[in-house]
Design a protein around this motif. Structure first.
Motif, short mmCIF file in Angstrom:
data_model
loop_
_atom_site.label_atom_id
_atom_site.label_comp_id
_atom_site.label_asym_id
_atom_site.label_seq_id
_atom_site.Cartn_x
_atom_site.Cartn_y
_atom_site.Cartn_z
N GLN A 403 -2.32 -3.15 -6.35
CA GLN A 403 -2.28 -1.79 -6.89
C GLN A 403 -3.64 -1.42 -7.46
O GLN A 403 -4.43 -2.27 -7.83
CB GLN A 403 -1.21 -1.68 -7.97
N GLY A 404 -3.89 -0.13 -7.50
CA GLY A 404 -5.15 0.35 -8.04
C GLY A 404 -5.26 1.84 -7.94
O GLY A 404 -4.53 2.50 -7.18
N ALA A 405 -6.20 2.38 -8.71
CA ALA A 405 -6.35 3.84 -8.76
C ALA A 405 -6.82 4.42 -7.44
O ALA A 405 -6.57 5.59 -7.14
CB ALA A 405 -7.35 4.19 -9.88
N ASN A 406 -7.49 3.63 -6.63
CA ASN A 406 -8.03 4.13 -5.36
C ASN A 406 -7.11 3.81 -4.19
O ASN A 406 -7.55 3.81 -3.04
CB ASN A 406 -9.41 3.52 -5.10
N TYR A 408 -3.17 4.15 -2.08
CA TYR A 408 -2.41 5.20 -1.40
C TYR A 408 -0.97 5.15 -1.92
O TYR A 408 -0.41 4.07 -2.10
CB TYR A 408 -2.45 4.99 0.12
N GLU A 409 -0.42 6.28 -2.14
CA GLU A 409 0.89 6.34 -2.77
C GLU A 409 1.99 5.90 -1.80
O GLU A 409 2.13 6.45 -0.70
CB GLU A 409 1.19 7.76 -3.26
N SER A 414 0.66 3.54 -6.47
CA SER A 414 -0.63 3.54 -5.79
C SER A 414 -0.92 2.12 -5.28
O SER A 414 -1.17 1.20 -6.06
CB SER A 414 -1.73 3.98 -6.76
N ARG A 416 -2.97 -0.59 -2.75
CA ARG A 416 -4.23 -0.84 -2.02
C ARG A 416 -3.95 -1.70 -0.79
O ARG A 416 -3.22 -2.68 -0.85
CB ARG A 416 -5.24 -1.56 -2.91
#
Length: 573
Positions: A403-406, A408-409, A414, A416
């Motif tokens: 998981q990470g802010a960059n 894809y949902e 989110s 990765r």
């Protein structure tokens, strides 16, 4: 299996030739005697990087050569064939490595020169070296997924390739979409310039090869008068002033005497006839060319203007007409991207959403396969650990989505994606009953890590069919019953392969099928390492040294004899 190893001028080894056998081999000797150099030599055969530091002081090069007797159905032969290396399956597989004092490396497989990458690919199928610090890799969480995937073998590799295909397509589209979204104000400012250039180049109606053909036509028009004079003169000399008539008369005369000497005159007449026809053809060509010569100053001016226009365009858009046409296609494409940016973004976002759905499916398929593998692998490790006096140990593999802010949902989270999937794997352990599963690096001791690594190596030996397993002090941090358990496990693994182990523990050494003693000797003020395969008496003496230290006593000798007898009974049980 490895049947022979020859080493020359490697570190403190001057020259040794060793013969090996099936089963369990141990290398023993005092600390610093050079046992690790044997492991380094095997590492070089397996494709490890070398350096000038490996070369014995005062010599030009170090040489290591290993001979393997491999079954004809072992996959290493297929790899050798795929790499274009000539080697017969019925032969010994001989690998030779040379290191020069200048740091250069030379690799050969059955006499064929290969590069280090090729050697490493072959070597990884022949030798697996477990260094005394390798078990620390179990503490590196980022390596845990690699361990799990390696256990999955070719079946999981196929699933990963299937996933990577979708991943590659999705990420390529994402990069293109991101570039399109980042189209700056400068690109819009370029739009007017692109439109002007398109109008200018399109209006020029460029044709491939046009400049060359115009230049040729200009040369003819500019020199029309000289061409007319020259061609007319040549035509008159051939046709108008009797060249053809002279040849014709000569033919007639020779034909009158042909009957008197056919042998000599017939070939001459044939040559003259050929010359007559060729001269006649030349005359007709000159006549036709002369008729086509054009005196047209107006056309010449048009050509000059067109060539000047092309020259001007070349200064701005390319050195040839082909370059200018290629540039025209480029700016037309860029203009289309800018003018239709929003529509293209919308279309690509729809396509990206569709590809993401497919990527998620393949990632989940990969995760499901890994969960099954994790259950199977941890179960097998626990079984192996029971034989290593860790019978109450429980293991598990935690699989979480990256998981990470960059990311894809996916389902509101989110996520990765990487080339390996979306999984984050970590081995968990509970060494004692009643304790919760926790990360390895938080609670596992050195001795526990050594035994877990040995369990893994035991399992992977069955999976990857590597014939030579090398353990460099795998018994570090253990003693007593745990050391005995490790010795028994190594002997068990060696029943179906070839195992080498460096050890300082007599419990491990006595379980070996073959023992080699490594020692340093000093002759003529030069140190060199010697390796001796021990007979039964030699093994007793060496075990007694390992048991008692510097002083070998009757008691330690007797103890060593008892250990060897017990080991033989244990292996025969």
């Amino acid at each position: 299996m490895l049947v022979a190893l020859s080493i020359r001028n490697l570190a403190v080894i001057e020259s040794i030739q060793l013969q090996f056998h099936q089963g369990f081999h141990v290398l023993t000797g005092e600390t610093g005697a050079g046992k690790s150099i044997i492991i380094d030599a095997l590492g070089l055969i397996g494709g490890a990087r070398g350096s000038a530091d490996f070369v014995r002081y005062g010599t030009e090069r170090a040489e290591v050569e290993a001979s393997f007797d491999m079954p004809i159905d072992h996959p290493v032969w297929d790899t050798i064939q795929q790499l274009g290396i000539h080697a017969e399956r019925e032969e010994l597989l001989i690998i030779r490595r040379e290191l020069s004092v200048q740091g250069k490396s030379l690799c050969r497989i059955n006499g064929n020169m290969v590069n280090l990458t090729m050697l490493r690919e072959i070597g990884e199928m022949l030798i697996n070296i477990h260094g005394q610090h390798e078990h620390q890799s179990l503490l590196k969480v980022d390596k845990h997924l690699d361990w799990l995937d390696a256990y999955g073998g070719s079946e999981l590799t196929a699933k990963k390739e299937h996933y990577r295909e979708a991943y590659g397509c999705f990420m390529a589209l994402q990069r293109e979409l991101e570039q399109l979204k980042q189209t700056s104000q400068q690109a819009y400012q370029m739009l007017d310039l692109y439109r002007f250039q398109i109008e200018e180049l399109s209006g020029a109606k460029l044709q491939v090869g046009e400049d060359e053909s115009l230049s040729e036509e200009r040369r003819k028009l500019a020199n029309a008068e000289k061409l007319m004079d020259t061609v007319s003169t040549a035509y008159e000399k051939v046709y108008g002033q009797g060249a053809l008539d002279s040849v014709s008369v000569a033919l007639s005369k020779l034909e009158e005497v042909l009957a008197y000497d056919t042998v000599h005159f017939q070939p001459i007449i044939e040559q003259l006839q050929s010359a007559f026809y060729q001269l006649e053809d030349v005359a007709f060509q000159l006549r036709d060319y002369r008729a086509g010569i054009e005196f047209n100053p107006a056309r010449l001016d048009q050509i000059e203007d067109r060539l000047d226009a092309l020259h001007s365009l070349k200064r701005k858009y390319g050195s040839t007409v082909e370059d200018m046409l290629q540039y025209l296609l480029h700016i037309q494409s860029e203009t289309d991207k800018i003018e239709n940016k929003d529509e293209r973004i919308e279309k690509m976002e729809r396509e990206a959403a569709e590809r993401l759905v497919g990527l998620v499916k393949r990632a989940q398929t990969l995760t499901d396969a890994r969960r099954e593998l994790a259950d199977e692998l941890t179960g097998r490790i626990e079984q192996e650990l029971k034989h290593l006096h860790m019978e109450r140990t429980r293991l598990d593999v935690r699989l979480d989505k990256l998981q990470g802010a960059n990311g894809y949902e996916v389902d509101g989270v989110s996520v990765r994606f990487t080339k390996q999937g979306w999984d984050d794997a970590e081995f968990l352990i509970s060494p004692n009953p009643g304790e919760p599963l926790r990360p390895l690096h938080k609670i596992a001791s050195g001795g526990e890590l050594s035994r877990i690594m040995l369990a893994l190596k035991t399992i992977f030996a069955e999976v990857d069919r590597i014939p030579v397993l090398v353990f460099d002090e795998v018994d570090t941090g253990v003693s007593g019953r745990a050391a005995q358990a490790i010795a028994e496990k190594l002997a068990e693994v060696a029943r179906s392969g070839q195992v080498f182990a460096i050890t300082h523990l007599p419990q491990v050494a006595c379980m070996a099928d073959h023992q080699y003693y490594i020692e340093k000797q000093v002759r003529d003020d030069r140190t060199s390492t010697q390796v001796t395969e021990l007979n039964e008496d030699g093994r007793v003496t060496e075990l007694a040294r390992m048991l008692g230290g510097v002083e070998v006593t009757e008691k330690t000798l007797h103890h060593a004899q008892e250990m060897l007898k017990l080991a033989e009974r244990q292996k025969g049980a």
